[in-house]
Design a protein around this motif. Sequence first.
Motif, short mmCIF file in Angstrom:
data_model
loop_
_atom_site.label_atom_id
_atom_site.label_comp_id
_atom_site.label_asym_id
_atom_site.label_seq_id
_atom_site.Cartn_x
_atom_site.Cartn_y
_atom_site.Cartn_z
N PHE A 1 1.33 6.48 -2.07
CA PHE A 1 0.44 5.90 -1.01
C PHE A 1 -0.88 5.44 -1.77
O PHE A 1 -1.35 6.11 -2.58
CB PHE A 1 0.42 6.62 0.25
CG PHE A 1 1.46 7.13 0.92
CD1 PHE A 1 2.01 6.43 1.83
CD2 PHE A 1 1.86 8.37 0.38
CE1 PHE A 1 3.21 6.95 2.32
CE2 PHE A 1 2.90 9.02 1.05
CZ PHE A 1 3.48 8.24 2.00
N ILE B 1 0.48 3.00 8.08
CA ILE B 1 -0.13 2.18 7.01
C ILE B 1 0.29 0.45 7.34
O ILE B 1 -0.48 -0.50 7.32
CB ILE B 1 0.43 2.64 5.36
CG1 ILE B 1 -0.34 3.60 5.35
CG2 ILE B 1 -0.02 1.56 4.40
CD1 ILE B 1 0.07 4.38 4.10
N ASP C 1 -1.01 -3.49 5.91
CA ASP C 1 -0.23 -3.42 4.76
C ASP C 1 1.29 -3.39 4.65
O ASP C 1 1.79 -2.61 5.51
CB ASP C 1 -0.99 -2.52 3.75
CG ASP C 1 -2.57 -2.69 3.66
OD1 ASP C 1 -2.87 -4.01 3.59
OD2 ASP C 1 -3.38 -1.67 3.55
N SER D 1 0.92 -1.26 0.11
CA SER D 1 0.04 -0.10 -0.14
C SER D 1 1.01 1.22 0.18
O SER D 1 0.21 2.53 0.04
CB SER D 1 -0.79 0.04 1.13
OG SER D 1 -1.99 -0.90 0.98
N ALA E 1 -5.53 3.82 2.08
CA ALA E 1 -4.60 3.39 3.31
C ALA E 1 -4.03 4.67 3.97
O ALA E 1 -3.69 4.44 5.15
CB ALA E 1 -3.59 2.65 2.57
N ILE E 2 -4.25 5.98 3.43
CA ILE E 2 -3.71 6.96 4.21
C ILE E 2 -4.45 7.27 5.62
O ILE E 2 -5.73 7.23 5.72
CB ILE E 2 -3.96 8.26 3.42
CG1 ILE E 2 -2.73 8.16 2.37
CG2 ILE E 2 -3.29 9.60 4.06
CD1 ILE E 2 -2.91 9.23 1.20
#
Length: 380
Positions: free
Chosen positions: A204, A227, A232, A158, A208-209
């Motif tokens: 990114f 993350i 991930d 990710s 997922a941020i």
Amino acid sequence: MRRLVKALGSLLALTGFPYLAYVGLYWLLGPEGSPAEKDYDAEPTVSIVLPTYNEEGIVEAKIEELVSLDYPLEKVEIVVVDSSDDETPELVESYFADREAPELTLIREEERRGLAVALNEAYAAASNEMVVKTDCDSRIADDALREAAANLADPDVSAVTGRNAEALGGSEVEEGYRDVQAHIQTLESHLDSTLIFHGPFSAFENDAIAPIDEDSIADDTELALKIRKGGDRVVFDPEIEYKEAAHSTFRKRRQQKDRRAMGLIRLLWRQREMLGGYGAYGGAVLPFNWWFMIVSPWLVMASIGLATLGGLAVGGPLGLLVPGTVAGFVALGSREKLGSLQAAYSLFDTQVSLFRASLKLLSGEGDGTWEIDEELREMY
């Protein structure tokens, strides 16, 4: 004297063992490139986040670089978050005034609140699938977006960062350290995930941020760590290349290196509960970085102190040859005159910054703003 020698030997052995273990592991595994299963057919939409502060001298060249990357501009938006008191935002708006693509989102902050706050705002505004963070005072390779997208096409990955292919200004000290760091990050990525992410280029998955701490001074690495904390992988790919300016002289390098070191040390401390968990990330990667950034610098300085005491005990004033030798090593290393020992000096220089950073953090220093280095700006 025997006790001093024994203590010094023990300190040196203790300091060096984790490094030897990592070298052995690297030799055993022989990792190369990114561990991600790349898919070069992947072409997600991209939001490029560019924080700016008084960049009027270089911002147009940076934007020109971004719009010239090997990627469909109709799939790109550029998110500029600006806290300048010069003409930077006006230059940005003027550049995009007659362009259909890429799309511009300009966030103008009324007051300067620090980089982490600005980035949180920019990440929240980024609307596309892949979010890339880059710095105005850096240059990235034409294929950087495609390489990043290929990495993020792996469902287990990710986030991805790249390597400093050239230290603008010709700093062999910085290039020597970055070469060593690239090998370490390649190993970490193949074990599980890498720790350090680099401001000149990090990518990114938008989904997922996570928000970063408002006082963060290791924002890119903190986001990657969070993350990984979410489950991930975050990896290093040496095929993603960028260029960044760096000072060579010992004194001038301190501000640049010490600040980065402060951010990393504070981040490791705040996320110390991750040690021992999260697979090989908490079992090997984080412990090694704890050793390198927090423990080892103090042991290195203690070793120099013990060696000096031993020298004074045996030779009286001649014992001052120990700190004198260290000073000579620094003088030659900062002038890039150590030949085959230059890489060793690069590591020592980093340990000095980490030690200084520890002292600064203990004294309460460290905030989220950054200062413009006009001399480095001239290199762009």
